[in-house]
Design an enzyme around this catalytic site. Structure first.
Site, short mmCIF file in Angstrom:
data_model
loop_
_atom_site.label_atom_id
_atom_site.label_comp_id
_atom_site.label_asym_id
_atom_site.label_seq_id
_atom_site.Cartn_x
_atom_site.Cartn_y
_atom_site.Cartn_z
N ASP A 165 0.80 -1.22 0.00
CA ASP A 165 0.00 0.00 0.00
C ASP A 165 0.83 1.27 0.00
O ASP A 165 0.54 2.21 -0.74
CB ASP A 165 -0.93 0.01 1.21
CG ASP A 165 -1.73 1.29 1.31
OD1 ASP A 165 -2.58 1.52 0.43
OD2 ASP A 165 -1.47 2.08 2.23
N ASP A 168 5.12 0.83 3.97
CA ASP A 168 5.27 -0.42 4.72
C ASP A 168 5.07 -1.59 3.76
O ASP A 168 5.01 -1.42 2.56
CB ASP A 168 4.29 -0.46 5.89
CG ASP A 168 2.87 -0.15 5.43
OD1 ASP A 168 2.57 -0.36 4.24
OD2 ASP A 168 2.05 0.31 6.26
N TYR A 325 -7.35 2.18 7.52
CA TYR A 325 -8.31 2.37 6.42
C TYR A 325 -9.72 2.04 6.91
O TYR A 325 -10.37 1.12 6.44
CB TYR A 325 -7.93 1.52 5.22
CG TYR A 325 -6.77 2.10 4.44
CD1 TYR A 325 -6.95 3.20 3.59
CD2 TYR A 325 -5.48 1.58 4.57
CE1 TYR A 325 -5.89 3.75 2.90
CE2 TYR A 325 -4.41 2.13 3.88
CZ TYR A 325 -4.62 3.21 3.04
OH TYR A 325 -3.58 3.76 2.36
N GLU A 572 5.27 9.98 3.21
CA GLU A 572 4.84 8.64 2.79
C GLU A 572 3.90 8.72 1.59
O GLU A 572 2.91 9.46 1.60
CB GLU A 572 4.15 7.90 3.93
CG GLU A 572 3.85 6.45 3.58
CD GLU A 572 3.37 5.63 4.77
OE1 GLU A 572 3.56 4.40 4.76
OE2 GLU A 572 2.83 6.22 5.73
#
Length: 621
Positions: A165, A168, A325, A572
């Site tokens: 995703d 990570d 999420y 990120e």
């Protein structure tokens, strides 16, 4: 019968007048017969003069070619015409055939095309599983090859593949499905642009990498299912056990346990997966078997979403999902998934669901709630309503859908109005970024998403020759709405107070300390342990690998950005963010022309009105 000519040439006698009397015809016939007599026949003086001597009294005006007679003048012009044709037509044709061929160069790529080509590479860097040889990211290798092994009871493939995703090594299926939907949507609308810049097949490959994986997350061979695998890996907040957040390792070096999350209910997840598979089935219509497989899978998961006993958010009560999420509802996915299924299959039951007034009511779609005008991986309402507005603009189906379609059309325009600074729905930074997430971290994915919808709506209206729309009493031209989209994407690409591109590898100044495990650890043939990689996480040195095309989280509400690896709110990237960035960029590039493919999306949609009945049989007395 043809007379023989023992002297050569023609028997024609040019006297300036044509013989018409019977006597003359008779003489000619007699002369023809005479020509057949033996050669010792004696000729009188007149005959000899005709055959052996030129006429000196009058210059001959015709040229005898044996079977055709023509004048000198006509022959001269015929020869001129022949030479002219040789020089003008034949010679260039010969040169074209013989000279070496050089393909004309395509027009130079504009800035949006350059950024788009980089943004798509981010997906190559996020691939999990057995990578293809042409993946193009030298610092990435095979990883996650044991994902789902021993867990998935309907597939030997487990859950190998898909995409990580963000920075990570977790695979979150909800935003992954959304990313595939948005990529597919952009290809459906702007195929000609992807082809023009040489990215069409690449983007299709990226979509298929995602949809092949999504088909592994449920029993896609069945018509009815009772569970969906919704996540691989992840972490609980504050965990000190080896997992995707506690450890800082390249995905190729993972050895810790990767738990798999499964749900027996989750209308939001299933609705988004239905949208992803249905949209992709349109992209792959040239592959009939695969397209049908995707459409069947979409119908299966949508039926799961609609099952009375499964109508709940997939993230409810799950500590591995909710902090990252969390879904706030599922009626938007009902509308979104049904709309894509209608376009993919033409099954009229789906458009009835997409325009079901109850869905609108339960999702608050038509209420003036500013958060609901912000498109994201969690809120599909603005995108779904725009997609249905497309149906109204181009096909105008009328009753019984017109009432809901007209409401969604009006709400789409209100959403567009809310993005303008003059209407003061959202705050703007001094540097020119609209704060759609109201000052919360990682704003750029929301900005890019809204820019895509705005740019796409401009193309819809241009295609139907509508010059603009009204925001209350004010008329908004399409140029103004396009300017909003370009201003936000330009902000992302470097037109901001930091003079920094927030897309890695684009421009000369971009983030060098991206929060990304694979990019931050060198590929020096050293395997760093779970905590051994922390030194790379905490290093002040730039990443040894640039993760080209990654759009980072973005600046704060004051246009300030901290290029610090440990501050993931700034640095990120995410899969969903890059998908909407790619969609926005392809909508804005001028390479490949301007505008959308108006009709391909409607290929499966049946005729809106009953076919003309056949004529009555012929009357018989």
């Amino acid at each position: 019968m043809h007379s023989a000519n023992h002297w050569g040439g023609s028997f024609e006698i040019y006297s300036g007048a044509e013989s018409t009397t019977d006597d003359e015809k008779s003489r000619n016939i007699e002369w023809d017969k005479a020509a057949l007599q033996p050669q010792h026949h004696h000729l009188d003086e007149t005959q000899q003069s005709w055959l052996l001597y030129p006429q000196e009294t009058k210059k001959k005006k015709y040229v005898d070619l044996g079977c055709v007679s023509c004048s000198h003048k006509a022959l001269k012009w015929t020869l001129y015409a022949f030479v002219f044709a040789l020089l003008v037509i034949a010679l260039p044709t010969i040169l074209v055939k013989t000279l070496p061929k050089h393909k004309s160069k395509p027009p130079p790529a504009d800035n949006y095309t350059i950024a788009l080509q980089k943004a798509l590479l981010f997906f190559n860097a996020q691939k999990s599983g057995k990578l293809p040889k042409n993946n193009g990211i030298p610092w990435r290798g095979d990883s996650g090859l044991q994902d789902g092994n021993g867990t998935v009871d309907f597939s030997k493939a487990g859950l190998v593949g898909g995409y990580y995703d963000a920075g990570d090594n977790s695979k979150f299926h909800f935003p992954m499905a959304f990313a595939m939907t948005m990529l597919s949507w952009s290809v459906i609308e702007y195929r000609q642009k992807y082809e023009a810049i040489g990215e069409y097949q690449h983007t299709r490959d990226l979509i298929r990498w995602g949809t092949d994986y999504l088909l592994l997350t449920f029993n896609s061979s069945a018509s009815k299912i009772d569970k969906i695998y919704c996540q691989v890996g992840g972490s609980r907040n504050g965990s000190t056990l080896p997992d995707d957040h506690y450890c800082w390792q390249r995905p190729e070096d993972m050895e810790y346990s990767r738990p798999v999350q499964v749900v027996n209910g989750g209308a939001d997840l299933a609705g988004e997966m239905a949208a992803a598979l249905a949209a992709a089935s349109i992209v792959f219509r040239d592959n009939k078997a695969y397209s049908e497989k995707l459409a069947k899978g979409a119908a299966t998961v949508y039926a799961f979403a609609r099952d009375n006993g499964r109508r709940r958010a997939y993230s409810t009560g799950n500590d591995y999902i909710q902090p990252y999420y969390n879904s706030t509802g599922y009626y938007d996915e009902y509308i979104w998934g049904a709309t894509w299924l209608y376009y993919a299959t033409g099954n009229i039951s789906y458009i009835k669901l997409a325009t079901e007034p109850g869905f609108s009511k339960h999702s608050n779609a038509l209420l003036s709630i500013s958060d609901l005008s912000v498109p994201s991986w969690d809120n599909k309402l603005p995108a779904a309503m725009l997609l249905l507005t497309r149906y109204r603009l181009f096909l105008n189906p009328g009753y019984p859908y017109e009432e809901m379609l007209s409401r969604y059309h009006k709400k789409t325009e209100l959403n567009m109005c809310s993005y303008f600074q003059q209407f003061k729905v959202f705050n703007w930074t001094k540097g020119g970024m609209v704060q759609l997430n109201k000052g919360r971290p990682q704003p750029l994915q929301y900005v890019a998403n809204a820019a895509f919808l705005a740019s796409l709506y401009v193309d819809y209206l241009n295609a139907t020759r509508v010059p603009g729309f009204n925001c209350g009493p004010k008329f908004i031209s399409l140029d103004r709405l396009r300017s909003f989209a370009t201003s936000q994407i330009n902000y992302i690409l470097g037109d901001n107070p930091m003079k920094m591109s927030y897309v890695v590898g684009y421009g000369t100044k971009f983030p060098r300390h991206v929060h990304h495990r694979g990019a931050s650890i060198p590929t020096d043939k050293t395997r760093y342990s779970c905590t051994g990689g922390w030194k790379w996480r905490d290093s002040s040195k730039p990443n040894p690998h640039n993760i080209t095309g990654a759009m980072v989280g973005g600046p704060d509400g004051f246009d300030q950005f901290r290029d610090v690896r440990t501050n993931y709110n700034f640095t990120e990237p995410t899969l969903a963010g890059n998908a909407v960035l790619a969609a926005a960029l392809v909508s804005l590039t001028s390479n490949g022309g301007i505008g959308i493919d108006k009709n391909s999306i409607f290929t499966a949609v049946p005729p809106l009105y009953p076919p003309t009945p056949p004529p009555p049989p012929a009357w018989k007395p």
